[in-house]
Design an enzyme around this catalytic site. Structure first.
Site, mmCIF file in Angstrom:
data_model
loop_
_atom_site.group_PDB
_atom_site.id
_atom_site.type_symbol
_atom_site.label_atom_id
_atom_site.label_comp_id
_atom_site.label_asym_id
_atom_site.label_seq_id
_atom_site.Cartn_x
_atom_site.Cartn_y
_atom_site.Cartn_z
ATOM 1 N N GLU A 60 50.348 104.478 -31.098
ATOM 2 C CA GLU A 60 50.880 105.751 -31.565
ATOM 3 C C GLU A 60 52.189 105.980 -30.824
ATOM 4 O OE1 GLU A 60 51.018 109.260 -33.687
ATOM 5 O OE2 GLU A 60 49.306 107.893 -33.759
ATOM 6 N N ALA A 65 56.002 105.483 -36.819
ATOM 7 C CA ALA A 65 55.443 106.818 -36.659
ATOM 8 C C ALA A 65 54.064 106.882 -37.275
ATOM 9 C CB ALA A 65 56.371 107.845 -37.312
ATOM 10 N N CYS A 66 53.039 107.090 -36.464
ATOM 11 C CA CYS A 66 51.651 106.953 -36.899
ATOM 12 C C CYS A 66 50.877 108.252 -36.687
ATOM 13 C CB CYS A 66 50.972 105.828 -36.121
ATOM 14 S SG CYS A 66 51.903 104.276 -36.127
ATOM 15 N N THR A 67 49.642 108.274 -37.196
ATOM 16 C CA THR A 67 48.713 109.368 -36.945
ATOM 17 C C THR A 67 47.398 108.765 -36.482
ATOM 18 O OG1 THR A 67 49.720 110.641 -38.746
ATOM 19 C CG2 THR A 67 47.607 111.423 -37.884
#
Length: 478
Positions: free
Chosen positions: A104, A11-13
């Site tokens: 993402e 889970a990325c930004t």
């Protein structure tokens, strides 16, 4: 694995900035690569150019199989130290000054997946950079190239990918087994994505700024998947809008937009309608991108390190996490004017407490401290050095936050001066001489950051000895 574990495992930004929106005229893509575990070892290398290769790629993760192209460009690679589940080369620039950040994680709804499910041995995050970055000549070309691969091999999961060159930034979302769209981020805008389908309206009459999978309109029409009466909104059709999204995903976008558009105080951190593409109220510097990637709802009641109630501090998932494996910013300046145009800023450890270190990407090597990532803690390894720094700072956060911010600011000032100095010399050089010079400069940059970081850790540990709860002073009134 529970649904929450599945979402949190990758889970990325992500944040993108067009060249007219940036302070220095550069294009930017960036991302925090977040994993399920706090210790997820990464290393950085330069992959050499190849030619005359006749080999087949097989993913250790899901057995995705395809022949390698015969030739490929040199590229920088931030890959897993443990290759047992695939390369996971998360980001890099190739020698044509084209950059990629992959991926993402995004999630499609059950209505669209019912008619185009994921392909078990299709393209997944572990393989994407390996199979795309060495073979593309522009950001636009990257979208087209990957689109053809998805059509042929299918996708094993939902992924958002960022592509960059000196002129353009593209964001592509592959959300089902074969359906995808991509949008060119306008030059005067920025965009933020956070584990939720982000792209909204698609203009099918504007192929210069939008791309899509062949037949996607017919797919939506055939299966009656558009919930809107008078628009074609990719997020509405393919995305999700759940309680999980409202607490895990949308607040991160809200915080980034709150920082870059502070006069807009009308947005709700749980809104599913936060815009994907926006114009900032000021030009964006690399330090602004760093601030966002390092952020944890700073100066709000939602800050897990702040003074809100226990409930408020645990309401929303922050951008910077203890399980951020790497935090990177890919900066591409005008490569027609300077062979040192590509700079890849990479941070290990918790982003809030650790610097992003700039590397010139027109190089043959980074530094051994970035390629050496053993299983156990070793301060010769940059990965472990920054993990150590993060743990020391957070152990006495209220006492150590100011000296840590001073340390990061001092390094940021030094980096700007160093890049400017290198630029002046690099602009007079070309070919192998330039590449060798920039490789040498990368080693100097790393040495400076490593020396300053070890000195900072030593200073904090020394100060920390006075903060023990086992300190005792006799009450003089006894």
């Amino acid at each position: 694995m529970t649904e929450l574990d599945r979402i949190e495992s990758s889970a990325c930004t992500s944040m993108m900035v067009g060249k007219k929106a940036s302070m220095d005229g550069a294009t930017y893509i960036s991302r925090n690569e977040d994993r399920l575990n706090a210790i997820y070892r990464k290393r950085i290398i330069v992959q050499p150019a190849v030619s005359g290769r006749h080999e087949t790629y097989v993913s250790p993760y899901n057995k995705m199989t395809m022949p390698y192209p015969e030739s490929g460009y040199r590229y920088t690679s931030t890959l897993d130290a443990d290759q047992s589940t695939g390369p996971n080369e998360e980001d890099g620039f190739n020698e044509k000054n084209v950059g990629l950040s992959a991926t993402e994680s995004v999630y499609a709804n059950e209505k669209v997946l019912a008619f185009d499910p994921y392909v078990k041995n299709g393209l997944a995050e572990d393989s994407l950079a390996t199979l795309v970055l060495p073979y593309i000549d522009s950001a636009r070309d990257g979208v087209k190239y990957l689109g053809k691969l998805v059509a042929k091999y299918g996708s094993a999961e939902g992924n958002g990918l960022q592509f960059i060159d000196k002129d353009e930034v593209w964001y592509m979302e592959v959300v089902t087994g074969h359906q995808w769209v991509a949008v060119r981020i306008p030059d005067d805008c920025y965009a933020v994505a956070a584990n939720q389908v982000a792209i909204q309206d698609i203009d099918f009459n504007d192929p210069d700024n939008y791309m899509w999978a062949d037949g996607i309109q017919e797919f939506v029409e055939e299966h009656g998947l558009n919930p809107d009466f008078d628009r074609w909104d990719f997020r509405h059709i393919f995305g999700t809008n759940t309680e999980q999204d409202h607490h895990y995903n949308t607040p991160r976008v809200w915080f980034a937009q709150r920082y870059l558009n502070p006069s807009d105080d009308t947005q709700d951190p749980e809104s599913p309608e936060l815009p994907f593409i926006r114009k900032a109220e000021k030009k964006i510097a690399v330090e602004d991108i760093q601030y966002i990637l390092k952020s944890h709802y700073n100066e709000t009641k939602y800050d897990p390190l702040g003074n809100g109630t226990e409930h408020e501090r645990r309401t929303y998932r922050a951008i910077s996490l203890s399980r951020t494996a790497n935090s990177h910013i890919l900066q591409m300046r005008d490569s027609d004017k300077n062979g040192a145009a590509g700079v890849e800023w990479t941070g290990f450890g918790v982003p809030s407490f650790c610097p992003q270190v700039p590397f010139f990407t027109n190089a043959n090597d980074i530094d051994e401290s970035y390629s050496y990532t053993p299983e156990k803690l070793d301060m010769k390894s940059a990965y472990w050095m920054y993990e150590t720094l993060a743990m020391v700072v957070e152990s006495h956060y209220s006492e150590f936050t100011e000296p840590n911010l001073d340390y990061q600011k001092k390094l940021s000032e030094w980096a700007r001066r160093k890049i400017a100095e290198v630029d002046k010399k690099a602009v007079t050089m070309s070919g192998d001489a330039l590449t060798d010079y920039l490789t040498e400069q990368n080693h100097e940059i790393v040495k400076h950051y490593n020396d300053e970081t070890k000195a900072h850790i030593a200073d904090l540990i020394t100060k920390g000895t006075e903060l023990s709860k086992l300190t005792f002073k006799m009450d003089p009134n006894l």
